[in-house]
Design an enzyme around this catalytic site. Structure first.
Site, PDB file in Angstrom:
ATOM      1  N   GLY A  84       0.711  -1.109  -0.057  1.00 13.29           N
ATOM      2  CA  GLY A  84       0.049  -0.042  -0.104  1.00 13.29           C
ATOM      3  C   GLY A  84       0.931   1.241  -0.169  1.00 13.29           C
ATOM      4  CB  SER A  85       0.221   4.621  -0.744  1.00 15.07           C
ATOM      5  OG  SER A  85      -1.248   5.167   0.072  1.00 15.07           O
ATOM      6  CB  THR A  86       0.754   4.038   4.373  1.00 17.43           C
ATOM      7  OG1 THR A  86      -0.490   4.697   4.128  1.00 17.43           O
ATOM      8  CG2 THR A  86       1.282   4.959   5.760  1.00 17.43           C
ATOM      9  N   GLY A 115      -5.752  -3.410  -0.780  1.00 17.30           N
ATOM     10  CA  GLY A 115      -4.702  -3.757  -2.132  1.00 17.30           C
ATOM     11  C   GLY A 115      -4.785  -5.111  -2.190  1.00 17.30           C
ATOM     12  CD  GLU A 122      -1.225  -6.666   3.206  1.00 16.91           C
ATOM     13  OE1 GLU A 122      -2.527  -6.606   3.426  1.00 16.91           O
ATOM     14  OE2 GLU A 122      -0.983  -5.331   2.692  1.00 16.91           O
TER      15      GLU A 122
HETATM   16  O1  DER Z   1      -4.088  -3.918   1.454  1.00 16.92           O
HETATM   17  C1  DER Z   1      -3.733  -3.557   2.833  1.00 16.92           C
HETATM   18  O2  DER Z   1      -4.259  -4.001   3.722  1.00 16.92           O
HETATM   19  C2  DER Z   1      -2.960  -2.108   2.868  1.00 16.92           C
HETATM   20  O3  DER Z   1      -2.269  -2.201   3.916  1.00 16.92           O
HETATM   21  C3  DER Z   1      -3.632  -1.069   2.448  1.00 16.92           C
HETATM   22  O4  DER Z   1      -5.129  -1.222   2.249  1.00 16.92           O
HETATM   23  C4  DER Z   1      -3.479   0.319   2.974  1.00 16.92           C
HETATM   24  O5  DER Z   1      -3.363   1.104   1.751  1.00 16.92           O
HETATM   25  P1  DER Z   1      -2.794   2.595   1.860  1.00 16.92           P
HETATM   26  O6  DER Z   1      -1.631   2.565   2.734  1.00 16.92           O
HETATM   27  O7  DER Z   1      -2.639   2.861   0.327  1.00 16.92           O
HETATM   28  O8  DER Z   1      -4.195   3.294   2.310  1.00 16.92           O
END
Ligand code: DER
Length: 222
Positions: free
Chosen positions: A29-31, A98, A104
């Site tokens: 994910g982006s974070t 994602g 994960e």
């Molecule tokens: O797929 C996931 O669980 C990711 O961690 C995600 O959904 C969080 O994404 P973001 O950091 O782009 O909001």
């Protein structure tokens, strides 16, 4: 979602916990991407790290950032995992935005410490975000029926730049299941896990050691 500044501050705050010699689970994910970039800078500065990716995307980014990669079955343990979330309330998370939550959860749960990175928009009093459920393709209709039995409303996740549904890195489909406010995440976890055809669901109950919430000028640890 939240501001990129807040996401970057959250990712960099969690990356500070990465020490020389560690094996680190690299979230999706982006974070989490901001944490991966910070770890890449630490590697450039000479830190000896090995990364275990949680998706094709996190593997791609880690390689681009020069982080040496390994796999779960090549290490004796994972010291630290850093991963994002779609929503958090108390110590529970809903992940899977994602569609990477199966791998994960394996990596995040195997880690000695699991740090979540999020911007303030992910925080809630109670979990009420749809729960992503990864399903074996032939089972999608029976799983959908079982989800409705539980009071959920399942929606097959359609791809945006591909005709048809999203297909996960594992070749499965995703049902986004709305339950409204989730009063007992632990109970729902047990119910979802017992449905035949469910590969993995996005409820991560009681797994997070710390939640690093980024703001525009720093990060708070929950
Ligand atoms: O797929 C996931 O669980 C990711 O961690 C995600 O959904 C969080 O994404 P973001 O950091 O782009 O909001």
């Amino acid at each position: 979602g939240g501001s990129d500044e807040a996401k970057r501050n959250a990712g960099e705050s969690a990356a500070e916990a990465v020490k020389d010699g560690m094996v680190v689970g690299l979230g999706t994910g982006s974070t989490a991407a901001h944490a991966i970039r910070a770890i890449g800078r630490a590697v450039d500065a000479g830190m000896d790290i090995r990364g275990v990716p949680t998706s094709f995307q996190s593997r791609q980014l880690a390689r681009k950032e020069g982080i040496p990669l390994t796999d779960l079955d090549s290490v004796s343990e994972i010291d630290l995992a850093i991963d994002g979330t779609d929503q958090f309330a108390g110590g529970s998370l809903i992940k899977g935005g994602g569609a990477a939550h199966a791998r994960e959860k394996v990596v995040d749960s195997a880690a000695k410490r699991f740090l979540v990175v999020a911007d303030p928009s992910k925080e809630a009093e109670r979990l009420d975000h749809p729960v992503p459920v990864e399903v074996l393709p032939p089972a999608r209709t029976t799983v959908a029926a079982d989800i409705r039995e539980l009071g959920g409303e399942p929606t097959l996740r359609e791809a945006e730049r591909k005709d048809g549904p999203v297909v996960t890195d594992n070749g499965n489909l995703v049902l986004d299941c709305s339950f409204g406010e989730i009063h007992s995440p632990r109970e729902l976890t047990r119910s979802l896990a017992s449905i035949p055809g469910v590969v993995e669901h996005g409820l991560f109950v009681g797994m997070a050691d710390e939640i690093h919430v980024g703001t525009d000028d720093g990060a708070e640890i929950r």
